[in-house]
Design a protein around this motif. Structure first.
Motif, mmCIF file in Angstrom:
data_model
loop_
_atom_site.group_PDB
_atom_site.id
_atom_site.type_symbol
_atom_site.label_atom_id
_atom_site.label_comp_id
_atom_site.label_asym_id
_atom_site.label_seq_id
_atom_site.Cartn_x
_atom_site.Cartn_y
_atom_site.Cartn_z
ATOM 1 N N GLU A 151 0.803 -1.220 0.000
ATOM 2 C CA GLU A 151 0.000 0.000 0.000
ATOM 3 C C GLU A 151 0.838 1.272 0.000
ATOM 4 O O GLU A 151 0.492 2.242 -0.670
ATOM 5 N N MET A 152 1.933 1.291 0.729
ATOM 6 C CA MET A 152 2.742 2.499 0.816
ATOM 7 C C MET A 152 3.644 2.662 -0.406
ATOM 8 O O MET A 152 3.799 3.746 -0.947
ATOM 9 N N LEU A 153 4.264 1.554 -0.850
ATOM 10 C CA LEU A 153 5.235 1.638 -1.939
ATOM 11 C C LEU A 153 4.716 1.127 -3.273
ATOM 12 O O LEU A 153 5.346 1.342 -4.300
ATOM 13 N N GLY A 154 3.598 0.421 -3.271
ATOM 14 C CA GLY A 154 3.036 -0.075 -4.525
ATOM 15 C C GLY A 154 3.674 -1.345 -5.037
ATOM 16 O O GLY A 154 3.476 -1.722 -6.188
ATOM 17 N N PHE A 155 4.435 -2.049 -4.192
ATOM 18 C CA PHE A 155 5.023 -3.323 -4.605
ATOM 19 C C PHE A 155 3.907 -4.349 -4.773
ATOM 20 O O PHE A 155 2.885 -4.292 -4.098
ATOM 21 N N LYS A 176 10.412 7.607 -11.746
ATOM 22 C CA LYS A 176 9.878 8.918 -11.347
ATOM 23 C C LYS A 176 10.161 9.160 -9.869
ATOM 24 O O LYS A 176 9.257 9.213 -9.042
ATOM 25 N N VAL A 177 11.441 9.328 -9.558
ATOM 26 C CA VAL A 177 11.849 9.452 -8.163
ATOM 27 C C VAL A 177 11.235 10.676 -7.494
ATOM 28 O O VAL A 177 10.855 10.625 -6.329
ATOM 29 N N ASP A 178 11.105 11.786 -8.208
ATOM 30 C CA ASP A 178 10.514 12.991 -7.623
ATOM 31 C C ASP A 178 9.046 12.770 -7.260
ATOM 32 O O ASP A 178 8.598 13.204 -6.196
ATOM 33 N N GLU A 179 8.312 12.102 -8.122
ATOM 34 C CA GLU A 179 6.901 11.820 -7.846
ATOM 35 C C GLU A 179 6.757 10.881 -6.651
ATOM 36 O O GLU A 179 5.883 11.079 -5.798
ATOM 37 N N LEU A 180 7.610 9.851 -6.593
ATOM 38 C CA LEU A 180 7.561 8.919 -5.473
ATOM 39 C C LEU A 180 7.877 9.649 -4.168
ATOM 40 O O LEU A 180 7.193 9.463 -3.162
ATOM 41 N N TRP A 181 8.891 10.509 -4.187
ATOM 42 C CA TRP A 181 9.243 11.302 -3.019
ATOM 43 C C TRP A 181 8.047 12.132 -2.547
ATOM 44 O O TRP A 181 7.711 12.140 -1.365
ATOM 45 N N GLU A 182 7.402 12.819 -3.468
ATOM 46 C CA GLU A 182 6.261 13.660 -3.112
ATOM 47 C C GLU A 182 5.126 12.844 -2.501
ATOM 48 O O GLU A 182 4.437 13.308 -1.592
#
Length: 114
Positions: free
Chosen positions: A24-28, A72-78
């Protein structure tokens, strides 16, 4: 000797909570658990490279750091920065990528770069 990493596993204290957090948090997306009747171990699907897994271990833990390449590291960070424990905020690396590092529920460090 040359090596090629093909599998990484982190120890967790509660497999149900950890599985929910990673999904749920990371989408794995999990690729199945073992044993089938009451899983204490889960692999996650991967496109290439090393497989990532979690396993419930009672009575102690060993912590590690694992780095993942993401598009998309910036999107994941946000999407994560206010919801997780941050070890390193998003920054520009000397190698031309951007990276951040968080902790999972059991103290393992997860780095994401892109």
């Amino acid at each position: 000797m040359k090596t090629r990493l093909n599998h990484v596993r982190v120890n967790v204290s509660d497999i149900s909570k950890a599985l929910k957090w990673y999904e749920e948090m990371l989408g794995f997306e999990n690729d199945g658990g073992w044993p089938h009747d009451k899983p204490t171990y889960y692999d996650f699907k991967s496109e290439e490279g090393a497989k990532f897994a979690i396993m419930e271990v009672k009575g102690g833990n060993s912590y590690g750091r694992f780095n993942f390449d993401v598009e998309k590291v910036d999107e994941l960070w946000e999407s994560l920065k206010g919801k997780v424990e941050v070890v390193e905020s998003l920054f520009d690396t000397p190698w031309g990528t951007r990276k951040f590092t968080i902790r999972d529920l059991d103290g393992n460090e997860l780095g994401f770069a892109g």
